[in-house]
Design an enzyme around this catalytic site. Sequence first.
Site, PDB file in Angstrom:
ATOM      1  N   GLN A 125       0.951  -1.090   0.032  1.00 29.18           N
ATOM      2  CA  GLN A 125       0.022   0.000   0.200  1.00 29.18           C
ATOM      3  C   GLN A 125       0.825   1.235  -0.094  1.00 29.18           C
ATOM      4  OE1 GLN A 125      -2.264   0.570   3.461  1.00 29.18           O
ATOM      5  NE2 GLN A 125      -3.961   1.821   2.454  1.00 29.18           N
ATOM      6  N   SER A 128       0.936   6.907   2.150  1.00 27.42           N
ATOM      7  CA  SER A 128       1.408   7.978   2.888  1.00 27.42           C
ATOM      8  C   SER A 128       2.725   8.713   2.116  1.00 27.42           C
ATOM      9  CB  SER A 128       1.856   7.488   4.190  1.00 27.42           C
ATOM     10  OG  SER A 128       0.651   7.183   5.014  1.00 27.42           O
ATOM     11  N   GLU A 244     -10.370  -0.684   4.766  1.00 27.59           N
ATOM     12  CA  GLU A 244      -9.244  -0.834   5.749  1.00 27.59           C
ATOM     13  C   GLU A 244      -9.716  -0.661   6.989  1.00 27.59           C
ATOM     14  OE1 GLU A 244      -6.366   2.237   5.038  1.00 27.59           O
ATOM     15  OE2 GLU A 244      -4.676   0.678   5.741  1.00 27.59           O
ATOM     16  N   ASN A 367      -6.309   7.571  14.712  1.00 26.52           N
ATOM     17  CA  ASN A 367      -7.457   7.584  15.653  1.00 26.52           C
ATOM     18  C   ASN A 367      -7.901   8.967  16.013  1.00 26.52           C
ATOM     19  OD1 ASN A 367      -7.091   4.783  15.520  1.00 26.52           O
ATOM     20  ND2 ASN A 367      -7.111   4.531  17.824  1.00 26.52           N
ATOM     21  N   GLU A 368      -6.925  10.123  15.751  1.00 22.47           N
ATOM     22  CA  GLU A 368      -7.404  11.281  15.958  1.00 22.47           C
ATOM     23  C   GLU A 368      -8.434  11.614  14.955  1.00 22.47           C
ATOM     24  OE1 GLU A 368      -4.586  10.438  16.524  1.00 22.47           O
ATOM     25  OE2 GLU A 368      -3.896  10.760  18.460  1.00 22.47           O
TER      26      GLU A 368
END
Length: 386
Positions: A125, A128, A244, A367-368
Amino acid sequence: MDLTHSPADQAFRAEARAWLDAHVPARPLPSLETAEGFAAHRGWEAELAADHWSVVSWPAAYGGRDCGLVRWLLFEEEYYAAGAPGRVGQNGVSLLAPTLFDHGTEEQRARILPPMARGEVVWAQAWSEPEAGSDLASLRSRAVRTDGGWLLSGQKTWSSRAAFADRAFGLFRSEPDTPKPHQGLTYLMFDLRAPGVTVRPIGRLDGKPAFAELFLDEVFVPDEDVIGEPGRGWRVAMSTAGNERGLTLRSPGRFLASAGRLAALWHERGRDPFTRDRVADAVIGARAYQLFTYAAASRFLDGEALGPESSLNKVFWSEYDIALHETALDLLGVDGELADGELAGADRGWAEGYVFSLAGPIYAGTNEIQRDIIAERLLGLPKGRR
């Protein structure tokens, strides 16, 4: 939601259990984050595929059993209960394949899915970038039109499996002058061994190259490897992200098996009273996650989209995974400081699992970010300052 499984479903579960009993390696494979382990896990994917167990929910034409989502969940429960190896093809099977089913062409599905199912082509993947992680839309790697395809240039980082994988998928900026950053993006697949690609492994906390940086210098990609419409890759990427964070990446079978191993470890280690409640929480959490997933599957089969509820799923499993492994390491005490190769039986696997779990709150969107989505889209709260 009816949790009663039909006789046909129960027969499917029994068939899967029998196959796994006969085929799961007696000794754990080497870590798939090493060259030796990666090769061994490719072999395991091929063995699964030979009897159509590598992608059970896919159509038979692509190597699956066309068995549907509920039977996939049943298979996953049996798979992890049997202690079967981790899946080296997970990025392809769990992320790229659902994207191709939703947005790919029939030619792409016929060309890409069968070798993916057999472990012959393993996917990384490549999303980023430096300064474009959770804020994916700010990515700068570009795709420039050329005869018969595109030229890719730029840098990707934290690319899962890229150190040993064959191909990768990612987003590229193909229209740099659009007014909004999530516009003008194109979703492409590319060969990690193509001219112009440099792969630089990134060592994890334990030194193993679970990730890599990718440097792309005018890498040619043919038109046939564009997924969806050029310039509208963001919509395709959100389909991948939903998978995902949602149903396919972290099946409840994995956590049910881990919670069972943790409970066994607690009994073996003398039923330590100081960790009793944490072990109980882990067992309850695994069961709750199983029921939540079956409920989500039920809604999906009734025609509902996964939607922002996937963010709830992602926050839960990523934080649960860390807590579960921390409890196991506390039970192991000083033994938990040893490398997995020096341990055996129920003690083995926790250290590497803990290292991997630490990445959970970061990848697939931090998670933010997930909590922002939950607050704004599910709870209707106003946007926070960013």
